[in-house]
Design a protein around this motif. Structure first.
Motif, short mmCIF file in Angstrom:
data_model
loop_
_atom_site.label_atom_id
_atom_site.label_comp_id
_atom_site.label_asym_id
_atom_site.label_seq_id
_atom_site.Cartn_x
_atom_site.Cartn_y
_atom_site.Cartn_z
N ASP A 51 4.01 75.00 18.88
CA ASP A 51 4.61 73.66 18.97
C ASP A 51 3.90 72.79 20.00
OD1 ASP A 51 5.53 74.65 21.37
OD2 ASP A 51 7.50 73.70 21.16
N LEU A 82 5.91 69.46 20.90
CA LEU A 82 6.47 68.53 19.92
C LEU A 82 7.70 67.83 20.45
CD1 LEU A 82 6.08 70.61 16.62
CD2 LEU A 82 4.61 68.82 17.53
N ALA A 83 8.53 68.54 21.20
CA ALA A 83 9.75 67.92 21.76
C ALA A 83 9.38 66.83 22.76
CB ALA A 83 10.62 68.98 22.42
N GLU A 86 8.04 63.84 20.83
CA GLU A 86 9.14 63.13 20.16
C GLU A 86 9.84 62.19 21.14
OE1 GLU A 86 10.37 64.03 16.90
OE2 GLU A 86 12.09 62.67 16.95
N THR A 87 10.09 62.68 22.34
CA THR A 87 10.73 61.84 23.37
C THR A 87 9.84 60.66 23.72
OG1 THR A 87 11.83 63.78 24.27
CG2 THR A 87 11.66 61.89 25.74
N PHE A 89 7.53 59.30 21.85
CA PHE A 89 7.50 58.40 20.69
C PHE A 89 8.65 57.39 20.78
CE2 PHE A 89 8.78 57.18 16.43
CZ PHE A 89 7.59 56.88 15.79
N HIS A 90 9.85 57.89 21.07
CA HIS A 90 11.02 57.00 21.13
C HIS A 90 10.94 56.06 22.33
CE1 HIS A 90 12.95 58.65 17.67
NE2 HIS A 90 12.84 59.87 18.15
N TRP A 130 0.97 55.66 16.48
CA TRP A 130 2.15 56.51 16.68
C TRP A 130 2.77 56.91 15.34
CZ3 TRP A 130 3.48 58.75 21.15
CH2 TRP A 130 2.88 58.26 22.31
N HIS A 131 2.79 55.97 14.39
CA HIS A 131 3.30 56.31 13.04
C HIS A 131 2.37 57.32 12.38
CE1 HIS A 131 6.59 53.54 13.19
NE2 HIS A 131 5.80 52.53 13.46
N ASN A 134 3.07 60.69 13.85
CA ASN A 134 4.31 61.23 13.29
C ASN A 134 4.05 61.86 11.93
OD1 ASN A 134 6.92 61.54 14.01
ND2 ASN A 134 7.63 59.64 13.08
N LEU A 137 2.14 65.16 12.27
CA LEU A 137 2.98 66.25 12.77
C LEU A 137 3.94 66.75 11.70
CD1 LEU A 137 3.72 65.02 16.39
CD2 LEU A 137 2.21 66.88 15.67
N HIS A 138 4.32 65.85 10.79
CA HIS A 138 5.22 66.26 9.72
C HIS A 138 4.45 66.66 8.48
CE1 HIS A 138 8.06 64.11 12.38
NE2 HIS A 138 8.85 65.08 11.99
#
Ligand code: FES
Length: 147
Positions: A51, A82-83, A86-87, A89-90, A130-131, A134, A137-138
């Motif tokens: 991760d 990843l966590a 993610e933080t 990113f927001h 950033w998009h 995302n 990563l997905h």
């Protein structure tokens, strides 16, 4: 030097000398981003190890804001989980879209992009990478659009 000058210098530096720019042969994830407003494109490749983003590099043709944003993003997420990403990113998304809030100190150099929120079309320039991250990563192989 005031903060606006400092932010401008960071963007100029990262546009002229983008960090982590070029191919990445051992990548195991990738995504292509596209800004239909201007036609600019960005390809992001990364090495995801469990991760953790071990490495990532980008290629493409874009404006100064999109290039600087991608460069700053690669520095900010390399070696992170990843966590954590993610933080981040927001937090970046909030910075780019909330007019009233100062950029949090935790963003470091990424705060240099906070000035674009006064220009909605430039928000897309700054958020393209950033998009695209995302999507990579997905493992979403559909091209990403800022629309
Ligand atoms: Fe194309 Fe900024 S003008 S990404």
């Amino acid at each position: 030097m005031d903060l606006a000058d400092l932010y401008r210098d960071v963007i100029v530096d990262h546009n002229r000398n983008p960090r982590n720019f070029g191919p990445l042969d051992d990548a195991n994830r990738h995504a292509d981003g596209h800004n239909p407003l201007c036609g600019d494109r960005l390809t992001l490749r990364l090495v995801l190890d469990g991760d953790v983003i071990r490495d990532l590099r980008f290629e493409g043709k874009g404006c100064a804001i999109s290039t600087a944003s991608a460069s700053l993003m690669t520095e900010a997420v390399k070696g992170h989980s990843l966590a954590e990403v993610e933080t981040l990113f927001h937090t970046v998304h909030d910075m780019l879209t909330r007019q009233d809030a100062p950029a949090p100190a935790s963003l470091g150099k990424l705060a240099a992009l906070s000035g674009v929120r006064e220009f909605p079309s430039r928000v897309k320039c700054a958020s393209l990478c950033w998009h695209t991250l995302n999507a990579a990563l997905h493992d979403d192989q559909k091209p990403v659009s800022t629309e």
